[in-house]
Enzyme design. Structure first.
Site, PDB file in Angstrom:
ATOM      1  N   HIS A  76       0.830  -1.202   0.000  1.00  0.00           N
ATOM      2  CA  HIS A  76       0.000   0.000   0.000  1.00  0.00           C
ATOM      3  C   HIS A  76       0.863   1.249   0.000  1.00  0.00           C
ATOM      4  CE1 HIS A  76      -2.471   3.156   2.181  1.00  0.00           C
ATOM      5  NE2 HIS A  76      -3.205   2.883   1.117  1.00  0.00           N
ATOM      6  N   SER A  77       0.512   2.213  -0.839  1.00  0.00           N
ATOM      7  CA  SER A  77       1.105   3.551  -0.835  1.00  0.00           C
ATOM      8  C   SER A  77       2.632   3.494  -0.926  1.00  0.00           C
ATOM      9  CB  SER A  77       0.614   4.300   0.412  1.00  0.00           C
ATOM     10  OG  SER A  77       0.787   5.689   0.284  1.00  0.00           O
ATOM     11  N   TYR A  78       3.348   4.068   0.067  1.00  0.00           N
ATOM     12  CA  TYR A  78       4.817   4.079   0.033  1.00  0.00           C
ATOM     13  C   TYR A  78       5.414   2.692  -0.194  1.00  0.00           C
ATOM     14  CZ  TYR A  78       9.361   3.250   2.191  1.00  0.00           C
ATOM     15  OH  TYR A  78      10.625   2.789   2.455  1.00  0.00           O
TER      16      TYR A  78
END
Length: 237
Positions: A76-78
């Protein structure tokens, strides 16, 4: 059933995946929710030296110590930026990668390279002015950026956000892309609302051969829509 490793994004921890993990376990999957160094309950470990390689080691060590194989790696994300080096180091252990509203870098790129220039400049200024030059302070302002609008969820998530190492945003991510591009990859684009900062990552991931699915929720999909997120991941696993 599958072995699923759910990896959180910046300022979060393994706690963010707990609702989805419970739902996936009920469906029979084996699920791990590691917390990256300096984040979540490991916030006391945050130092200026924590960066991308630290977080790569977190995951490769988990996969080795738990002796995991045929893993569906959900980022997720980063966490998307560490996909390449993790798969390169553990190619024999990973079946597929799911980029869940994740950033995506090619060899030699940094996280800030795939952020919009104005956002990258804002993060740099924030780290310098309020983070002693080496950390990005966690504030409740990020809740609206990530479309966390439900008051109950805001009250839960806000206090759990942790400062993020600026080095993880500025480290170049070096890896051989072949192991990553040789396995199935899916990019999950959240659409209600989308996050403009992810457009470059989405387009690059699709150009490099990832499948594309959408989910009608905001950036913190695992917290805002755990049932829909779990259902999607179950179908991908």
């Amino acid at each position: 059933m599958a072995t699923v490793v759910l990896v959180h994004g910046a300022m979060h921890g393994g706690w963010a995946w707990s609702p989805v993990a419970r739902l996936l376990r009920r469906r029979g999957h084996e699920v791990y929710t590691p917390t990256l160094t300096g984040q979540g309950e490991r916030r006391a470990e945050l130092t200026p030296s924590v960066g991308v390689s630290t977080h790569v080691d977190d995951l490769t060590e988990l996969l080795w110590f738990e002796d995991l194989h045929d893993v569906v790696l959900v980022l997720h994300s980063y966490a998307g930026v560490i996909a390449g080096p993790v798969v390169e180091a553990c190619a024999d252990r990973i079946r597929s990668v799911v980029f869940a509203g994740a950033f995506y870098v090619r060899p030699g790129q940094r996280l800030l390279d795939v952020e919009p220039p104005a956002v990258a400049a804002r993060y740099t200024a924030l780290a310098r002015a309020e983070g002693d030059g080496w950390r990005l302070p966690a504030t409740t302002a990020f809740l609206s950026q990530w479309a966390i609008t439900d008051p109950v969820l805001q009250t839960f998530v806000g206090p759990r956000l942790t400062d993020f190492p600026y080095k993880a945003q500025t480290d170049a991510v070096d890896f051989d892309p072949a192991p990553l591009t040789s396995i199935p990859r899916t990019y999950v684009e959240h659409t209600e609302p989308p996050l403009a900062s992810l457009a470059v990552s989405r387009d690059a991931a699709l150009a490099d051969g990832a499948a594309h699915v959408t989910l009608a929720t905001g950036h913190d999909m695992m917290l805002a829509a755990p049932e829909a997120t779990a259902e999607l991941l179950d179908s991908l696993a």
